[in-house]
Design a protein around this motif. Structure first.
Motif, PDB file in Angstrom:
ATOM      1  N   ASN A   8       0.841  -1.182   0.000  1.00  0.00           N
ATOM      2  CA  ASN A   8       0.000   0.000   0.000  1.00  0.00           C
ATOM      3  C   ASN A   8       0.879   1.236   0.000  1.00  0.00           C
ATOM      4  OD1 ASN A   8      -2.454  -1.327   0.043  1.00  0.00           O
ATOM      5  ND2 ASN A   8      -2.467  -1.498   2.257  1.00  0.00           N
ATOM      6  N   TYR A  60       0.939   5.126   1.130  1.00  0.00           N
ATOM      7  CA  TYR A  60       0.230   6.030   2.024  1.00  0.00           C
ATOM      8  C   TYR A  60       0.667   7.457   1.771  1.00  0.00           C
ATOM      9  CZ  TYR A  60      -0.924   1.692   4.331  1.00  0.00           C
ATOM     10  OH  TYR A  60      -1.389   0.422   4.587  1.00  0.00           O
ATOM     11  N   ILE A 112      -3.560  10.151   7.800  1.00  0.00           N
ATOM     12  CA  ILE A 112      -2.936   9.179   6.911  1.00  0.00           C
ATOM     13  C   ILE A 112      -3.993   8.734   5.906  1.00  0.00           C
ATOM     14  CG2 ILE A 112      -1.759   6.956   6.767  1.00  0.00           C
ATOM     15  CD1 ILE A 112      -1.249   7.314   9.879  1.00  0.00           C
ATOM     16  N   SER A 169      -4.658   6.151   2.499  1.00  0.00           N
ATOM     17  CA  SER A 169      -4.170   5.114   1.600  1.00  0.00           C
ATOM     18  C   SER A 169      -4.469   5.574   0.184  1.00  0.00           C
ATOM     19  CB  SER A 169      -4.882   3.786   1.879  1.00  0.00           C
ATOM     20  OG  SER A 169      -4.555   2.854   0.873  1.00  0.00           O
ATOM     21  N   ASP A 173      -5.657  -3.150   7.005  1.00  0.00           N
ATOM     22  CA  ASP A 173      -4.550  -2.274   6.610  1.00  0.00           C
ATOM     23  C   ASP A 173      -4.218  -1.209   7.656  1.00  0.00           C
ATOM     24  OD1 ASP A 173      -4.322  -3.601   4.190  1.00  0.00           O
ATOM     25  OD2 ASP A 173      -5.761  -2.268   3.203  1.00  0.00           O
ATOM     26  N   ALA A 175      -0.661   0.989   8.035  1.00  0.00           N
ATOM     27  CA  ALA A 175      -0.637   2.441   7.882  1.00  0.00           C
ATOM     28  C   ALA A 175       0.029   3.103   9.083  1.00  0.00           C
ATOM     29  CB  ALA A 175      -2.065   2.966   7.707  1.00  0.00           C
ATOM     30  N   TRP A 186       3.707   2.583   8.812  1.00  0.00           N
ATOM     31  CA  TRP A 186       4.244   3.543   7.847  1.00  0.00           C
ATOM     32  C   TRP A 186       4.439   4.903   8.512  1.00  0.00           C
ATOM     33  CZ3 TRP A 186       2.230   8.174   6.241  1.00  0.00           C
ATOM     34  CH2 TRP A 186       2.907   8.803   5.187  1.00  0.00           C
ATOM     35  N   TYR A 187       3.461   5.347   9.299  1.00  0.00           N
ATOM     36  CA  TYR A 187       3.549   6.641   9.980  1.00  0.00           C
ATOM     37  C   TYR A 187       4.716   6.646  10.968  1.00  0.00           C
ATOM     38  CZ  TYR A 187       2.165  10.866  12.456  1.00  0.00           C
ATOM     39  OH  TYR A 187       2.148  12.123  13.018  1.00  0.00           O
TER      40      TYR A 187
END
Length: 103
Positions: free
Chosen positions: A4, A6, A20, A22, A71, A75, A78-79
């Motif tokens: 994914n 982001y 955030i 996607s 997901d 996410a 990722w952050y």
């Protein structure tokens, strides 16, 4: 393997108000800095928490749909990388003692 992508929407007037997004799904997650603001969880959304550099974050989905629920952790990970704290532990409950209600 699919990954994914982001994106991050930031508020120039409040660094604790990131969202955030996607790129490929409907997933959106609002970020709260609990050391600096109050947070009232929405019972219709998913909330997760994490500490980074002594700062407690709350992550709350925005209009979550079932197919995007898996997901959420990705996410947030990722952050955590984005804020340069990849070792953030993601917690299912608010770790602050005063948030727990005795029964």
């Amino acid at each position: 393997m699919d990954y994914n992508v982001y994106l991050l929407a930031t508020d120039p007037n409040n660094p604790c108000r990131d969202v955030i997004h996607s790129r490929d799904t409907h997933l959106k997650i609002r970020v709260f800095c609990l050391n600096e603001e109050t947070f009232h969880p929405d019972s219709n959304e998913i909330q997760l928490y994490g500490y980074a550099k002594k700062k407690l974050y709350a992550f709350e989905t925005i209009n979550i749909v079932a197919e995007d629920a898996l997901d959420v952790v990705g996410a947030i990970q990722w952050y955590a990388e984005y804020i340069d704290f990849p070792e953030m532990e993601i917690l299912p409950d608010d770790p602050r003692a005063d948030q727990h209600i005795a029964m």
